[in-house]
Design an enzyme around this catalytic site. Structure first.
Site, PDB file in Angstrom:
ATOM      1  N   ARG A 225     -15.258  25.927  13.169  1.00 35.73           N
ATOM      2  CA  ARG A 225     -15.022  26.997  14.140  1.00 35.73           C
ATOM      3  C   ARG A 225     -14.433  26.401  15.426  1.00 35.73           C
ATOM      4  NH1 ARG A 225     -13.316  31.710  15.403  1.00 35.73           N
ATOM      5  NH2 ARG A 225     -11.880  30.125  16.085  1.00 35.73           N
ATOM      6  N   CYS A 229     -10.806  26.805  17.305  1.00 38.33           N
ATOM      7  CA  CYS A 229     -10.738  27.240  18.705  1.00 38.33           C
ATOM      8  C   CYS A 229      -9.793  26.321  19.480  1.00 38.33           C
ATOM      9  CB  CYS A 229     -12.114  27.198  19.360  1.00 38.33           C
ATOM     10  SG  CYS A 229     -13.154  28.609  18.954  1.00 38.33           S
TER      11      CYS A 229
END
Lengths: 268, 217, 155, 103
Positions: A225, A229
């Protein structure tokens, strides 16, 4: 002069926002309906089952399972471990998140090279196994509240560094984590953006990962994740299990204290 | 309630801090440690190289402020410095084609390590990620203000007229370098950081200001 | 039943033909016989019906299609097809604007309800159809528009 | 070999609701890889379900069914303790069968 014009413009914008509110609301309802339809039958379950089997399977040069792995609550304790990570581990002298801790266990117990796994592209080989393991381990803490320890000076230091990393603007676009996640009730496109400078609520933000990503059909842990990002932030590439990723985990995790984990969840 | 003297607190605090200095663990310089951590944690990948971690004055000051307003003097200085970077269009024409602008506004691509080139032609404007613009697009973000009816609400009926000039120039400056008018703006500095070229910016200008653009209907 | 048998044998012949030409891997031979390739290759709703040997479908309130108004991501769109009418032979799920319209065919037996849910991919906003092919040859449908939105950072 | 399915079969009254998750790429054959080469189609074409060994459902799927497919259906006249088995065959001839007990 520009400043005065801008102030005037802001007033007009405030007036016009009421006009678009009705439309926003119906879009939000539509999205909520979509998410509710997906919640029943989250393919993350497929990864959980695979992860549980992996945890118990003898693998690697040492032909051992991961069942003796200490995730922070003693060797072999899986339940409740996830909601206290990242934390300090005396044996490595480091603050570790779930993925970096699994690298350590996999290397010491099974003889699988942590460096090689860290260098493997996401979703392939040992990284695919990591996806399954984080699904299984996070699921074992489902419904429990985040409660990261901050008793060790290293844990407090990582919180401070994570906070600074969170606000660190750089790159071609000048984005920081805070550009999108520093305020409540903002959206990117139609996606709600959790305010990660505080507890955004049960099952929101930090408490929703790992998650099954609908867009790629993959299971993403926090490492993956954060990696994406930073890609979208137009930053250079963060190392897998690098200090900045763990520091951000500590910052977001401590902020999420008391939030119930719904991991592994399902996400766009 | 017993009232305590503030000086007593000060004295206690002083003693504690002296004791702190005497302790073996020295105070940590978190800002320096952060710089070191950023340096050791990232590597080059494709077009996204580690030199991107270097901050200019605005990014450094706004990072340090952690969302709080900058001191007035610093804010003014940063805005003035960024205003100096703004280059008005070389041919004096501010507006291009709103249809191309709409495509650019929809496009969120460019400058990531999975993009092949840093050329402006491979970059999108990312506009809908943060702004409402055309009413037809329901999937828009709210990080920035709504830009629906941007020109109309500002009374722009003829973008080439002298009356519209201040709005037109202000908008150009905003797109070129948003920190020229807002030191800690979250908006990318499209012209200044060579994300979009002059022709692309003109198309976005048309999307916002052309009376024929769906934005102004 | 006649039309179905006809379709099956046609696709079986096609499979043999492709196999002979070395197009299909040997492993595909076994199941190609029970799979209506022509229907799944058909571009339009009308062509799907043709490939299935079915008549033109009529709109009906007795068929239900369930799908969200907005899909946050076209990669996974939940769709349900159902009917309470007696005599439903097959239920189909179609997405009009997909490269090939047909997504799924469910054979209704007396042991199951004519009620199925699955998830499909959608390349763009489109009408989604539930089509019920009846034992008496009637073909009925319900449709619903699903808006597929661009999500996330879009990069 | 393909990863196991997750099958949940729950009885309510005289009906059993079956929910199945299958681990499969469901590659359409229309996507390109990083090098610009078409990724070959790879998807489940047929699904069969049985109740206590007796056929109850057959389905044909195209590549438009989403990755890691979900399927829900209702079996009539079934009860707790019955066995539901689900199988699939993909366009490469790979297959998988899993079973669950109705609860």
């Amino acid at each position: 002069m520009a400043r005065i014009l801008w102030a005037g413009a802001a007033a007009v914008i405030a007036a016009s926002s009421a006009v678009v509110w009705a439309q926003q609301k119906s879009s939000a309802e539509g999205i909520a309906e979509y998410r509710a339809m997906l919640a029943d039958g989250n393919p993350a379950e497929l990864f959980e089952a695979k992860g549980e089997a992996l945890w118990k399977t003898r693998r690697g040069p040492k032909s051992a399972s991961l069942e003796a792995c200490d995730l922070g609550k003693g060797p072999g304790v899986v339940k409740g471990a996830f909601v206290e990570l990242p934390r300090y581990f005396a044996d490595t002298g480091r603050v570790q998140d779930l993925e970096s801790r699994l690298l350590t266990c996999s290397e010491t117990l099974q003889g699988i090279s942590a460096a090689e796994t860290a260098a493997t592209p996401f979703g392939r080989g040992e990284q695919a196994n990591m996806d399954a393991l984080v699904a299984y381990i996070s699921a074992a803490s489902g419904g429990m509240k985040f409660n990261l320890p901050q008793g060790n000076p290293e844990e407090r230091k990582m919180f401070e560094l994570g906070k600074r990393a969170f606000f660190y603007r750089a790159g071609s676009h000048g984005f920081a984590c805070a550009s999108c996640h520093g305020d409540a009730s903002k959206r990117i496109r139609l996606q709600d953006l959790p305010d990660l400078t505080k507890n955004p609520g049960n099952g929101i933000g930090f408490a929703a990962w790992p998650a099954y990503r609908v867009s790629s059909g993959e299971l993403w842990g926090m490492q993956r994740r954060l990696n994406d990002c930073y890609r979208q932030q137009r930053f250079p590439y963060p190392g897998y299990g690098s200090d900045v990723t763990i520091a951000l985990g500590v910052y977001m995790g401590v902020n999420a204290k008391g939030a119930e984990s719904v991991a592994p969840s399902i996400k766009r | 309630m017993k009232q305590q003297h503030p000086l007593l607190f000060a004295a206690v605090a002083l003693i504690v801090s002296i004791a702190g200095c005497a302790a073996p663990a020295p105070a940590i310089d978190y800002d320096a440690a952060t710089q070191q951590m950023m340096k050791s944690s990232f590597r080059d990948q494709g077009i996204a190289t580690v030199d991107r971690l270097q901050q200019d004055e605005a990014d450094a000051a706004c990072s340090k402020a952690q969302g709080a307003p900058l001191p007035e003097a610093q804010r003014v200085a940063i805005e003035a410095a960024n205003m100096k970077t703004v280059r008005m269009p070389s041919d004096g024409q501010f507006l291009g084609d709103w249809k191309v602008g709409e495509q650019l506004a929809q496009n969120g691509r460019g400058m990531t390590w999975t993009d092949a080139s840093t050329a402006t032609s491979s970059n999108g404007g990312n506009c809908y990620n943060c702004h409402q613009i055309s009413k037809a697009e329901i999937s828009y973000g709210t990080i920035g203000p709504s830009l629906y009816q941007y020109g109309k609400l500002r009374g722009v009926t003829d973008p080439a007229s002298p009356a519209a000039r201040p709005i037109v120039e202000y908008t150009w400056a905003k797109l070129w370098n948003a920190k020229a008018t807002n030191a800690c703006s979250d908006m990318p500095r499209f012209g200044h950081n060579k994300l979009l070229d002059e022709a692309q910016l003109k198309n976005l200008m048309a999307l916002l200001l052309d009376p024929k653009s769906p934005v102004n209907q | 039943m006649h039309t179905r048998r006809h379709a099956l044998s046609a696709s079986a012949k096609l499979a043999l033909l492709l196999l002979g030409a070395g197009v299909l891997p040997a492993a595909a031979q076994a199941q190609a016989a029970g799979f209506n390739q022509a229907a799944f290759d058909a571009k339009s709703l009308a062509d799907v019906m043709k490939a299935l040997g079915a008549s033109a479908p009529a709109a009906s309130g007795d068929v239900t299609v369930s799908a969200p108004d907005i899909a946050e991501n076209g990669a996974v769109v939940p769709v349900g097809a159902s009917s309470l009418l007696p005599g439903v032979k097959r239920l189909l799920v179609l997405v009009e604007k997909n490269p090939s319209a047909l997504s799924a065919i469910f054979e209704v037996s007396e042991m199951v309800d004519a009620n199925f849910s699955t998830r499909v991919k959608m390349g763009q906003s489109s009408d989604v159809y539930a089509v019920a092919m009846m034992n008496d040859g009637r073909v009925l449908y319900a449709k619903k528009e699903v808006k597929v939105t661009l999500g996330g950072c879009g990069g | 070999m393909a990863d196991p399915m997750r099958i949940r079969a729950q009885a309510a009254g005289d009906k059993v609701t079956v929910r199945v998750l299958m681990a499969h790429e469901m590659e359409t054959g229309q996507r390109k890889d990083a090098a610009g080469k078409l990724i070959p189609a790879w998807y489940i074409q047929q699904v069969h379900a049985k109740l206590n060994g007796k056929d109850v459902l057959s389905a044909q799927w195209g590549p438009a069914v989403a990755k890691n497919p979900f399927l829900q259906f209702m079996i009539k006249g079934a009860k707790a303790g019955d066995k539901v088995s689900v199988s699939w065959v993909d366009n490469r001839g790979d297959t998988r069968v899993d079973e669950a007990v109705v609860t």
